[in-house]
Design a protein around this motif. Structure first.
Motif, PDB file in Angstrom:
ATOM      1  N   ILE A  31     -17.997  37.145 -36.133  1.00 14.45           N
ATOM      2  CA  ILE A  31     -18.982  36.338 -36.852  1.00 14.45           C
ATOM      3  C   ILE A  31     -19.351  35.137 -35.983  1.00 14.45           C
ATOM      4  O   ILE A  31     -18.473  34.386 -35.547  1.00 14.45           O
ATOM      5  CB  ILE A  31     -18.434  35.872 -38.206  1.00 14.45           C
ATOM      6  CG1 ILE A  31     -18.081  37.088 -39.068  1.00 14.45           C
ATOM      7  CG2 ILE A  31     -19.444  34.987 -38.921  1.00 14.45           C
ATOM      8  CD1 ILE A  31     -17.378  36.742 -40.352  1.00 14.45           C
ATOM      9  N   VAL A  32     -20.638  34.990 -35.755  1.00 17.84           N
ATOM     10  CA  VAL A  32     -21.153  33.869 -34.968  1.00 17.84           C
ATOM     11  C   VAL A  32     -21.750  32.862 -35.935  1.00 17.84           C
ATOM     12  O   VAL A  32     -22.818  33.101 -36.518  1.00 17.84           O
ATOM     13  CB  VAL A  32     -22.201  34.334 -33.942  1.00 17.84           C
ATOM     14  CG1 VAL A  32     -22.711  33.144 -33.134  1.00 17.84           C
ATOM     15  CG2 VAL A  32     -21.617  35.395 -33.025  1.00 17.84           C
ATOM     16  N   GLY A  83     -19.349  44.406 -32.255  1.00 24.71           N
ATOM     17  CA  GLY A  83     -20.630  43.731 -32.386  1.00 24.71           C
ATOM     18  C   GLY A  83     -20.445  42.350 -32.986  1.00 24.71           C
ATOM     19  O   GLY A  83     -19.316  41.859 -33.120  1.00 24.71           O
ATOM     20  N   VAL A  84     -21.557  41.709 -33.358  1.00 23.57           N
ATOM     21  CA  VAL A  84     -21.498  40.383 -33.958  1.00 23.57           C
ATOM     22  C   VAL A  84     -22.453  40.324 -35.138  1.00 23.57           C
ATOM     23  O   VAL A  84     -23.435  41.075 -35.213  1.00 23.57           O
ATOM     24  CB  VAL A  84     -21.856  39.262 -32.949  1.00 23.57           C
ATOM     25  CG1 VAL A  84     -20.901  39.236 -31.778  1.00 23.57           C
ATOM     26  CG2 VAL A  84     -23.289  39.412 -32.472  1.00 23.57           C
ATOM     27  N   THR A  85     -22.135  39.434 -36.071  1.00 22.73           N
ATOM     28  CA  THR A  85     -23.031  39.072 -37.166  1.00 22.73           C
ATOM     29  C   THR A  85     -23.365  37.604 -37.036  1.00 22.73           C
ATOM     30  O   THR A  85     -22.454  36.762 -36.988  1.00 22.73           O
ATOM     31  CB  THR A  85     -22.381  39.342 -38.538  1.00 22.73           C
ATOM     32  OG1 THR A  85     -22.109  40.739 -38.670  1.00 22.73           O
ATOM     33  CG2 THR A  85     -23.314  38.905 -39.660  1.00 22.73           C
ATOM     34  N   VAL A  86     -24.633  37.274 -36.960  1.00 16.97           N
ATOM     35  CA  VAL A  86     -25.077  35.897 -36.782  1.00 16.97           C
ATOM     36  C   VAL A  86     -25.315  35.282 -38.155  1.00 16.97           C
ATOM     37  O   VAL A  86     -25.955  35.891 -39.025  1.00 16.97           O
ATOM     38  CB  VAL A  86     -26.371  35.845 -35.944  1.00 16.97           C
ATOM     39  CG1 VAL A  86     -26.808  34.395 -35.735  1.00 16.97           C
ATOM     40  CG2 VAL A  86     -26.170  36.547 -34.611  1.00 16.97           C
ATOM     41  N   ALA A  87     -24.786  34.070 -38.357  1.00 14.87           N
ATOM     42  CA  ALA A  87     -24.921  33.384 -39.649  1.00 14.87           C
ATOM     43  C   ALA A  87     -25.308  31.932 -39.416  1.00 14.87           C
ATOM     44  O   ALA A  87     -24.856  31.302 -38.453  1.00 14.87           O
ATOM     45  CB  ALA A  87     -23.619  33.460 -40.439  1.00 14.87           C
ATOM     46  N   CYS A  88     -26.148  31.411 -40.312  1.00 16.86           N
ATOM     47  CA  CYS A  88     -26.552  30.010 -40.240  1.00 16.86           C
ATOM     48  C   CYS A  88     -27.014  29.566 -41.609  1.00 16.86           C
ATOM     49  O   CYS A  88     -27.125  30.378 -42.535  1.00 16.86           O
ATOM     50  CB  CYS A  88     -27.658  29.807 -39.207  1.00 16.86           C
ATOM     51  SG  CYS A  88     -29.244  30.537 -39.704  1.00 16.86           S
ATOM     52  N   ARG A 105     -31.940  41.529 -30.428  1.00 15.26           N
ATOM     53  CA  ARG A 105     -30.689  41.952 -29.789  1.00 15.26           C
ATOM     54  C   ARG A 105     -29.885  42.899 -30.671  1.00 15.26           C
ATOM     55  O   ARG A 105     -28.697  43.125 -30.411  1.00 15.26           O
ATOM     56  CB  ARG A 105     -29.854  40.717 -29.430  1.00 15.26           C
ATOM     57  CG  ARG A 105     -30.478  39.899 -28.308  1.00 15.26           C
ATOM     58  CD  ARG A 105     -29.949  38.481 -28.245  1.00 15.26           C
ATOM     59  NE  ARG A 105     -30.485  37.774 -27.088  1.00 15.26           N
ATOM     60  CZ  ARG A 105     -31.731  37.279 -27.040  1.00 15.26           C
ATOM     61  NH1 ARG A 105     -32.545  37.408 -28.086  1.00 15.26           N
ATOM     62  NH2 ARG A 105     -32.142  36.663 -25.955  1.00 15.26           N
ATOM     63  N   ASP A 106     -30.504  43.409 -31.740  1.00 15.96           N
ATOM     64  CA  ASP A 106     -29.837  44.331 -32.671  1.00 15.96           C
ATOM     65  C   ASP A 106     -28.586  43.713 -33.268  1.00 15.96           C
ATOM     66  O   ASP A 106     -27.571  44.399 -33.470  1.00 15.96           O
ATOM     67  CB  ASP A 106     -29.501  45.657 -31.979  1.00 15.96           C
ATOM     68  CG  ASP A 106     -30.757  46.440 -31.601  1.00 15.96           C
ATOM     69  OD1 ASP A 106     -31.744  46.361 -32.362  1.00 15.96           O
ATOM     70  OD2 ASP A 106     -30.745  47.115 -30.555  1.00 15.96           O
ATOM     71  N   MET A 107     -28.629  42.428 -33.545  1.00 14.90           N
ATOM     72  CA  MET A 107     -27.523  41.739 -34.188  1.00 14.90           C
ATOM     73  C   MET A 107     -27.838  41.526 -35.660  1.00 14.90           C
ATOM     74  O   MET A 107     -28.963  41.152 -36.009  1.00 14.90           O
ATOM     75  CB  MET A 107     -27.267  40.374 -33.521  1.00 14.90           C
ATOM     76  CG  MET A 107     -26.820  40.452 -32.079  1.00 14.90           C
ATOM     77  SD  MET A 107     -26.612  38.787 -31.361  1.00 14.90           S
ATOM     78  CE  MET A 107     -25.941  39.201 -29.743  1.00 14.90           C
ATOM     79  N   ALA A 108     -26.853  41.762 -36.538  1.00 15.22           N
ATOM     80  CA  ALA A 108     -27.041  41.504 -37.960  1.00 15.22           C
ATOM     81  C   ALA A 108     -27.204  40.011 -38.187  1.00 15.22           C
ATOM     82  O   ALA A 108     -26.627  39.189 -37.461  1.00 15.22           O
ATOM     83  CB  ALA A 108     -25.853  42.040 -38.751  1.00 15.22           C
TER      84      ALA A 108
END
Length: 449
Positions: A31-32, A83-88, A105-108
């Protein structure tokens, strides 16, 4: 709950929502968490136990966060994640930019409500510290707990409608402010002008006559008196066309001409105040023109979506009224149910009960205030001409000891309007009074021979 599994509809909806979120936040992905700002972005890479795997500050604008996402993807891969999941948090426009970069970038990508972050920050420790570093970790932790949501994907058409709706709302606020200023000024220096028409600010004749008088005299009515009523009426006939009418109601013009001799008001301030009213009338005319232009564009968008005929099948709901609501909701298909749309507006009832205690039921008041206001304005017409809404309002305000106040009943009807608007758009069927009243079509009663 009557079903054998003892699972309510709310449980099923919640399980479905959590399933969609789990697909976006799988345990195989890091998780980013990103705390967005203007020119300083704090990025942390965490696992699902909120352990920080990497942390870095990027002093760049939101458009340049692609390098930060590439860095986060490398750190996640090094730690063994697939992979990664981007959150903000949905901060200004920056979260949309981040979502676009993540999609490339095909990131969730998910968002965390700022209010939930604030509550979590208080529960973090007793210092109530707020720093970019801690906020980024809190965002990642809430995402791991699935206390996040999937942001709306807005296409070009619905996005345009939303921007036009925001523009129209600002113009409506300007119009209201201009009317209030003119009313306050005239009540002080020339109250007789407000009695020349029953509803002066709804009358184009009143506005046109006031424009002619104030443009000629600037607060000194001597010139208009010398002009005479006949010539004043001729000038008003030309001016009223500029205000969007074909011909004036000369009774109002005669009343204003007679009011020129009225000495009520603060005479010492009359000239300066009426000069301000002259400016406000010009601003009011221009704002009305701009609002009409925006409304025409909103209806054109509705026509392009082929929704105008559907939404106007609800008696009393105009095309611009429906467009204003849809500008706040976006595409109704994104809501899992009509109740979800009502909850989004903050018009759903809030239940308060524990054991034998049953509290007073009120609407939640959460969600989008602009949507609540648009739905509230939408029922002004439906309560007059829509038999289902009128009957519902009458029932709610007259039933026994449990009757509602008028404002409470109006909120209930506004929620019903949103549910029906959702139904006609999602099903593609015109509004039906039987369905609106009973939830389904009534079958004809068979009469025995």
């Amino acid at each position: 709950m009557n079903n054998r599994s003892q699972i309510s509809h709310g449980d099923k909806s919640r399980n479905t929502r959590l399933g969609r979120l789990r697909d976006l936040v799988p345990v195989t992905s890091a998780i980013v968490g990103i705390d967005l700002a203007d020119a300083k972005q704090m990025v942390v890479v965490c696992d699902h136990d909120s352990r920080v795997l990497a942390r870095k500050t990027f002093r760049v604008r939101a458009w340049d966060l692609g390098a930060a996402l590439d860095w986060a993807g490398q750190k996640a891969a090094t730690a063994g994640f697939a992979g990664v999941t981007v959150a903000c948090e949905p901060t200004g426009h920056r979260w949309r930019i981040l979502g676009q970069l993540a999609a490339e970038r095909d990131m969730a990508f998910v968002c965390v409500q700022p209010l939930i972050s604030a509550w979590a920050r208080r529960g973090e420790d007793l210092t109530t510290d707020k720093t970019d570093e801690k906020d980024a970790v809190i965002i990642a932790r809430l995402t791991a707990q699935l206390r996040c949501y999937v942001p709306e994907v807005v296409d070009e058409t619905w996005g345009r409608l939303r921007h036009l709706g925001a523009r129209r709302e600002r113009l409506v606020v300007e119009l209201t402010a201009q009317v209030q200023q003119m009313r306050d000024l005239l009540e002080c220096v020339w109250p007789a002008a407000l009695t020349a028409a029953n509803y002066p600010f709804r009358s184009t004749t009143w506005a046109a006559t006031m424009t002619v008088i104030l443009d000629r005299d600037g607060g000194d009515f001597t010139r208009t008196k010398r002009l005479g009523l006949d010539r004043l009426e001729n000038l008003v006939r030309k001016e009223v066309i500029r205000w969007g009418a074909e011909k004036p109601g000369l009774r109002i013009t005669r009343n204003l001409f007679a009011a020129l001799d009225d000495r009520a008001g603060v005479i010492a301030h009359r000239r300066g105040a009426l000069e301000r009213v002259e400016f406000l009338l010009a601003d009011w005319l221009e704002t009305r023109r701009r609002r009409l232009e925006v409304e025409q564009r909103m209806v054109a968008v509705l026509d392009g979506l082929e929704l105008t005929e559907l939404v106007t099948s609800i008696p009393g709901l105009s095309a611009i009224g429906a467009a204003t609501i849809l500008a706040e909701t976006g595409d109704p298909h994104r809501f899992s149910s009509a109740r979800a749309l009502v909850k989004h507006a903050g018009l759903a009832p809030r239940e308060r009960s524990s054991g034998t205690f049953v509290g007073r039921t009120k609407v939640t008041g959460q969600g989008r205030p602009g949507l609540r206001l648009a739905a509230w304005r939408g029922i002004w017409g439906t309560l007059r001409v829509n038999p289902v809404h009128a009957a519902r309002y009458t029932h709610l305000t007259t039933r026994g000891h449990n009757r509602l106040k008028p404002t409470q009943a109006q909120a209930a009807v506004a929620a019903a309007l949103l549910r029906q608007l959702h139904a006609v758009i999602v099903t593609g069927r015109s509004w039906d009074p039987d369905v609106a009243t009973f939830g389904s079509r009534r079958r004809p009663v068979e009469v025995a021979a």
